[in-house]
Write a protein that holds these residues in place. Structure first.
Motif, PDB file in Angstrom:
ATOM      1  N   ILE A 187       0.863  -1.194   0.000  1.00 26.58           N
ATOM      2  CA  ILE A 187       0.000   0.000   0.000  1.00 26.58           C
ATOM      3  C   ILE A 187       0.896   1.240   0.000  1.00 26.58           C
ATOM      4  CG2 ILE A 187      -1.715   1.304   1.310  1.00 26.58           C
ATOM      5  CD1 ILE A 187      -3.060  -1.138   0.546  1.00 26.58           C
ATOM      6  N   SER A 191       1.438   3.983  -3.146  1.00 24.59           N
ATOM      7  CA  SER A 191       1.276   5.428  -2.995  1.00 24.59           C
ATOM      8  C   SER A 191       2.551   6.170  -3.406  1.00 24.59           C
ATOM      9  CB  SER A 191       0.917   5.748  -1.543  1.00 24.59           C
ATOM     10  OG  SER A 191       0.938   7.129  -1.331  1.00 24.59           O
ATOM     11  N   GLN A 200       2.291  12.410   2.700  1.00 23.77           N
ATOM     12  CA  GLN A 200       0.997  12.110   2.086  1.00 23.77           C
ATOM     13  C   GLN A 200       0.661  10.634   2.221  1.00 23.77           C
ATOM     14  OE1 GLN A 200       2.084  13.690  -1.742  1.00 23.77           O
ATOM     15  NE2 GLN A 200       0.712  15.445  -1.544  1.00 23.77           N
ATOM     16  N   THR A 201       1.669   9.802   2.012  1.00 20.73           N
ATOM     17  CA  THR A 201       1.456   8.362   2.102  1.00 20.73           C
ATOM     18  C   THR A 201       1.033   7.964   3.514  1.00 20.73           C
ATOM     19  OG1 THR A 201       3.072   7.988   0.373  1.00 20.73           O
ATOM     20  CG2 THR A 201       2.570   6.122   1.789  1.00 20.73           C
ATOM     21  N   ARG A 204      -2.538   9.783   4.330  1.00 20.93           N
ATOM     22  CA  ARG A 204      -3.713   9.438   3.533  1.00 20.93           C
ATOM     23  C   ARG A 204      -3.882   7.938   3.314  1.00 20.93           C
ATOM     24  NH1 ARG A 204      -5.017  13.761  -0.959  1.00 20.93           N
ATOM     25  NH2 ARG A 204      -4.253  15.642   0.046  1.00 20.93           N
ATOM     26  N   GLN A 205      -2.827   7.165   3.461  1.00 21.02           N
ATOM     27  CA  GLN A 205      -2.976   5.726   3.223  1.00 21.02           C
ATOM     28  C   GLN A 205      -2.699   4.904   4.478  1.00 21.02           C
ATOM     29  OE1 GLN A 205      -4.282   4.515   0.644  1.00 21.02           O
ATOM     30  NE2 GLN A 205      -4.039   6.034  -0.945  1.00 21.02           N
ATOM     31  N   PRO A 208      -4.994   5.903   7.839  1.00 22.72           N
ATOM     32  CA  PRO A 208      -6.401   5.466   7.747  1.00 22.72           C
ATOM     33  C   PRO A 208      -6.537   3.952   7.745  1.00 22.72           C
ATOM     34  CG  PRO A 208      -5.974   7.193   6.153  1.00 22.72           C
ATOM     35  CD  PRO A 208      -4.649   6.823   6.755  1.00 22.72           C
TER      36      PRO A 208
END
Lengths: 303, 303
Positions: A187, A191, A200-201, A204-205, A208
């Motif tokens: 994952i 990203s 950001q990775t 946002r990934q 969450p």
């Protein structure tokens, strides 16, 4: 024994010496199985006895008086644990407020940002494990010296919140790291391969995706804090409190402390009241654990 | 972190070299060559996208790939073939600096993209990865909706676009739109493996890269899903430069314009180092290889 071996198909060409009865040790297997079961039973049995004892003993006082009345020394039949319930809520709210952001971000650093080969990261990691092994009473002494005395916060909700936050911080960090580690590496790679930054990775990934695991760990950590009495005893929460906290700098009492205070009283009514309060505390803790298990089961096997 | 390199060596899903080769005789591959891309590419690369000069890739002290010199052409499909552990995935991951994510990985020699050294100190790997996308062996969709999977890349790159249009355009290009247009809000995990891999391709082209690197994109797919991905690759080659690592020689013969054959040298200490043996137009590699090792590999006499 031959009766247990049947041969419905008569095949003359089959080997004559075929014996499928096995050569296991059924007695050893069975005995071992029983020993394992008995060991398991010890824990369950004690929990059952404890629950039965407090429920039976506290039964006469398991009514609305318990959560709508204030503690009272003179009239035990009117006494309740309202101030202890609200005090627990206040303290645990501050514990969460302090421990969760720090714990989450520490874990994110260790899992996502620190190089696994970094000596500093490994040093921190070992010490977090050491912190988790420190007895809770020691945190009480620390809280008394630093928060109550040195920072002059006194015997207040905020002192208790800060102290319990330190107590559960290692648990939060370890649980969050586990949750982050459970997020598949691909994952993150997916990203990053799109030109996302590490920030950001992570934001946002990875985070969450790790939230269910983090929630589970957090609830278990906070339920530990709710049940703690020792550090709060040192922080001077033993005083008789018959009012709800009004803010972070208010005096307070909590459920475990209230139970402790009542069990010290010699009159039988207070023993009954203590048992009823124990039931209440156990119900809260079991409910929190149930929520944690529910979250875990609902989100299992997503990848 | 090591999953990329380890999977190439230990991946149980990857077709076993021997069994794969058993039904991949010379004649067979020649047959599929004719249903391939059709255009016969010239002997030397026209417009150069990647220029590799004496590239070596290391993991710590271990030299995984040594001495690769080759050029990769624009809007061509280049296939990397060779036995497991010959460094083809490792080399592919160094094209968009995904190897940076593995501690201790480093590249020596010159690896240039449009003439620029992508390992120069001032190069931001994030900028490199935005231009050079990647599709992984296992479809690594994000645990989000189909729509969000495609929209993620443009969002993190701050692209100012009409997102709905872009999502439709990319899903259409990835030959997935008709299958998912009514389910855009559904979790990407609801899709089949082949659909997930096409979603990953849609996600990849959403950031408008120039190059798509594919690391065994069909290794976990069934033959029908594989055929769809292969058709898609051929269509995408009109606009993108594609480099694909594959264990399946028929796949290389079917889809690629050029083929690079890698193998592993075993040095005196028994350590395997990947090495480029032969590189040229796919048709010549499969019909008239220059090197006896290539000849052995494609005719199934390897190992």
């Amino acid at each position: 024994m031959s009766a247990t071996l049947t041969r419905p198909f008569d095949q003359p060409d089959a080997p004559a010496d075929l014996d499928l009865r096995g050569h296991g040790q059924p007695l050893v297997d069975k005995t071992f199985r029983w020993i394992l079961f008995l060991c398991l039973f010890v824990g369950i049995a004690f929990l059952a006895v404890l629950l039965a004892y407090v429920v039976i003993k506290g039964w006469p006082r398991l009514d609305s008086r318990l959560w709508t009345n204030m503690p009272s020394i003179r009239r035990p039949e009117q006494a309740g644990a309202e101030s202890a319930i609200t005090g627990t809520l206040w303290v645990i709210a501050f514990t969460a407020l302090f421990s969760l952001p720090i714990g989450f971000l520490s874990a994110v650093y260790l899992e996502e940002y620190a190089k696994p080969t970094s000596r500093f990261a490994r040093f921190v990691e070992i010490n977090i494990q050491n912190l988790a092994a420190v007895p809770s009473i020691v945190y009480g002494i620390l809280g008394l010296a630093i928060f109550a005395r040195a920072l002059a916060l006194g015997q207040t909700v905020i002192t208790a919140g800060l102290t319990l936050a330190l107590l559960v911080l290692p648990v939060v960090i370890v649980a969050t790291r586990e949750a982050l580690r459970a997020v598949p590496q691909n994952i993150r790679h997916g990203s990053l391969a799109l030109g996302a930054t590490l920030w950001q990775t992570t934001w946002r990934q990875t985070m969450p995706a790790a939230i269910p695991g983090m929630a589970t760990g957090t609830i278990l950590a906070l339920s530990r804090a709710i049940g703690e009495a020792a550090p709060l005893l040192l922080l001077g929460a033993v005083t008789f409190i018959s009012f709800n906290p009004t803010g972070p700098f208010s005096a307070y009492t909590t459920l475990p402390i209230q139970i402790y205070n009542w069990t010290k009283e010699s009159r039988e009514e207070f023993q009954v009241l203590a048992a009823a309060t124990i039931v209440l505390l156990l119900v809260i803790l079991l409910a929190m654990n149930a929520v944690a298990i529910l979250i875990r089961n609902r989100t299992q096997k997503r990848w | 972190m090591m999953s990329g390199t380890m999977s190439e060596i230990h991946d149980p899903n990857a077709p076993q070299s021997t069994s794969d080769l058993a039904n991949t005789g010379r004649m067979d591959v020649s047959a599929v060559l004719d249903e391939g891309r059709g255009v016969v590419v010239p002997e030397s690369v026209g417009e150069v996208v990647f220029n590799l000069d004496d590239v070596h890739v290391f993991y710590g002290d271990f030299e995984a790939v040594r001495d690769v010199t080759m050029q990769i052409g624009r809007n061509e499909i280049t296939a990397f073939i060779g036995p497991s552990g010959c460094g083809k995935s490792t080399l592919l991951r160094s094209f968009n600096r995904m190897n940076d994510l593995i501690p201790g990985a480093r590249v020596e020699g010159l690896l240039a993209y449009h003439g620029f050294d992508i390992y120069a100190p001032d190069v931001d790997p994030i900028e490199v990865r935005r231009r050079i996308g990647m599709v992984f062996q296992k479809p690594n969709v994000f645990p989000k909706s189909i729509y969000e999977n495609v929209a993620y890349g443009p969002k993190v790159n701050g692209m100012k676009v009409n997102m709905d249009d872009l999502v439709e355009e990319c899903l259409t290009r990835a030959a997935l739109w008709d299958e998912v247009k009514d389910d855009l809000k559904k979790s990407a995990y609801a899709l089949s493996g082949g659909q997930q891999q096409r979603l990953v391709i849609a996600r990849c082209i959403a950031v408008k890269p120039e190059v798509i690197l594919m690391d065994e994109p069909c290794a976990s797919l069934d033959p029908i899903a594989t055929a769809k991905i292969e058709d898609l690759m051929k269509e995408l080659a009109a606009d993108y430069t594609i480099v694909i690592v594959t264990h399946n020689m028929q796949q290389a013969a079917r889809v690629s314009d050029r083929t690079a054959f890698f193998t592993a040298d075993v040095d005196a200490q028994g350590v395997r180092h990947g090495r480029l043996v032969e590189y040229g137009p796919t048709r010549s590699i499969f019909t008239a290889p220059n090197d006896p090792r290539t000849e052995d590999y494609i005719s199934g006499r390897f190992g």
